[in-house]
Design a protein around this motif. Structure first.
Motif, PDB file in Angstrom:
ATOM      1  N   ILE A 171       0.858  -1.184   0.000  1.00 55.70           N
ATOM      2  CA  ILE A 171       0.000   0.000   0.000  1.00 55.70           C
ATOM      3  C   ILE A 171       0.890   1.229   0.000  1.00 55.70           C
ATOM      4  N   ILE A 172       0.689   2.092  -0.994  1.00 59.46           N
ATOM      5  CA  ILE A 172       1.516   3.295  -1.098  1.00 59.46           C
ATOM      6  C   ILE A 172       0.749   4.545  -0.691  1.00 59.46           C
ATOM      7  N   ALA A 173      -0.567   4.441  -0.531  1.00 57.71           N
ATOM      8  CA  ALA A 173      -1.372   5.570  -0.044  1.00 57.71           C
ATOM      9  C   ALA A 173      -2.717   5.050   0.411  1.00 57.71           C
ATOM     10  N   ILE A 174      -3.274   5.678   1.447  1.00 59.53           N
ATOM     11  CA  ILE A 174      -4.625   5.341   1.906  1.00 59.53           C
ATOM     12  C   ILE A 174      -5.238   6.575   2.549  1.00 59.53           C
ATOM     13  N   ASN A 175      -6.412   6.968   2.046  1.00 56.88           N
ATOM     14  CA  ASN A 175      -7.102   8.137   2.572  1.00 56.88           C
ATOM     15  C   ASN A 175      -8.378   8.330   1.762  1.00 56.88           C
ATOM     16  N   SER A 176      -9.118   9.387   2.062  1.00 56.39           N
ATOM     17  CA  SER A 176     -10.272   9.729   1.236  1.00 56.39           C
ATOM     18  C   SER A 176      -9.773  10.251  -0.105  1.00 56.39           C
ATOM     19  N   PRO A 177     -10.539  10.085  -1.188  1.00 54.17           N
ATOM     20  CA  PRO A 177     -10.121  10.643  -2.483  1.00 54.17           C
ATOM     21  C   PRO A 177      -9.822  12.138  -2.403  1.00 54.17           C
ATOM     22  N   ILE A 186      -6.193  13.904  -3.207  1.00 53.95           N
ATOM     23  CA  ILE A 186      -6.074  14.928  -4.240  1.00 53.95           C
ATOM     24  C   ILE A 186      -5.478  16.209  -3.656  1.00 53.95           C
ATOM     25  N   ASP A 187      -5.955  16.599  -2.470  1.00 57.48           N
ATOM     26  CA  ASP A 187      -5.431  17.811  -1.821  1.00 57.48           C
ATOM     27  C   ASP A 187      -3.937  17.665  -1.518  1.00 57.48           C
ATOM     28  N   GLU A 188      -3.535  16.480  -1.090  1.00 57.28           N
ATOM     29  CA  GLU A 188      -2.119  16.255  -0.791  1.00 57.28           C
ATOM     30  C   GLU A 188      -1.265  16.379  -2.051  1.00 57.28           C
ATOM     31  N   LEU A 189      -1.788  15.884  -3.174  1.00 55.46           N
ATOM     32  CA  LEU A 189      -1.056  16.003  -4.438  1.00 55.46           C
ATOM     33  C   LEU A 189      -0.943  17.464  -4.862  1.00 55.46           C
ATOM     34  N   VAL A 190      -2.035  18.204  -4.772  1.00 52.88           N
ATOM     35  CA  VAL A 190      -2.032  19.623  -5.147  1.00 52.88           C
ATOM     36  C   VAL A 190      -1.053  20.403  -4.271  1.00 52.88           C
ATOM     37  N   ALA A 191      -0.966  20.022  -2.999  1.00 50.56           N
ATOM     38  CA  ALA A 191      -0.079  20.721  -2.062  1.00 50.56           C
ATOM     39  C   ALA A 191       1.398  20.574  -2.436  1.00 50.56           C
ATOM     40  N   THR A 192       1.718  19.550  -3.227  1.00 51.77           N
ATOM     41  CA  THR A 192       3.111  19.372  -3.653  1.00 51.77           C
ATOM     42  C   THR A 192       3.482  20.313  -4.795  1.00 51.77           C
TER      43      THR A 192
END
Length: 253
Positions: free
Chosen positions: A209-215, A219-225
């Protein structure tokens, strides 16, 4: 927080020297739609088949609604429903007869028409499985998972190959099943489907498992990068256009 209905701890599965699942751990909460996502060969189907008691694990601990997989697999079987990608049904029986056959295997007493109503197939009660459209076959397959009134159902890529109306109709059916208190575990290759349906998703790659959370959170975590799409995001997509122009109604024979 909701009750944990499935607990997977340090799950491993090996085939000889090949390690298909490499120490996966996650929880599923009662009443949620949980998505297991990953490319082909990532280990998601193997993981689900182990939870479903269909495949033996190499190591790890799994508890389903308080029942330990190692010592109480038969108790787990009584509270789950499994819909597979491909299903074989006796060709000479109609839908009502098939449901009655499955009910007998589960030692359950059912009203086939009520069950067909729940998946919008009452009008096909006397039809044979091979006479159904793709969307109708998927809905009937889901109906068979509900015979034993399971606490948890597993859906393996349920909308693959369906047209947009049939696909969205199945989304509504899955939401309705969840609204009645059933926990839903789903695999899909359609990320928009997972985003719309799932309360949380686990993304698996190469057996981990490389990620687990709500969609939304992922998405917010990706945008924050600092990630930006190369194309402007519109407020609708082509599928929305298709549904708007042709309607939500199913076009089934």
């Amino acid at each position: 927080m909701s009750k944990t209905i499935i607990s997977v701890q340090d799950l491993h599965k090996s085939y000889g020297d090949f390690k298909a699942v490499k120490g996966i751990s996650f929880d599923v909460y009662e009443g949620e739609i949980f998505g297991l996502l990953g490319p082909n060969g990532a280990g998601k189907s193997t993981t689900l088949e182990i939870i479903e008691t269909l495949r033996e694990k190499s190591a790890g601990k799994i508890v389903v609604d308080g029942f330990d997989l190692d010592s109480q697999p038969n108790e787990i079987k009584k509270i789950i429903g499994v819909q597979l990608q491909t299903s074989g049904y006796y060709p000479g029986l109609n839908l009502t007869e098939l449901l009655e056959l499955f009910a007998g295997l589960y030692n359950q007493s059912i009203d086939p028409l009520t069950l067909l109503d729940s998946v919008n197939l009452r009008d096909k009660a006397k039809a044979k499985y091979k006479e159904l459209s793709g969307g109708q076959k998927q809905r009937f397959s889901i109906a068979t998972t509900l015979i034993n009134q399971p606490k948890i159902i597993f859906l393996d890529e349920p909308t693959t190959g369906l047209d947009p109306q049939a696909r969205r109709n199945l989304w509504d059916l899955i939401r309705d099943i969840r609204s009645k208190g059933t926990t839903v575990i789903i695999t899909t290759h359609y990320m928009d489907e997972a985003e719309v349906l799932c309360d949380r998703v686990a993304i698996i790659d190469s057996g981990k498992i490389i990620a687990i959370n709500s969609p939304d959170q992922l998405i917010d975590e990706l945008v924050a990068t600092g990630f930006e799409r190369p194309k402007e995001v519109k407020q609708a997509n082509l599928e929305d256009v298709f549904i708007h122009l042709t309607g939500h109604a199913l076009r089934e024979a």
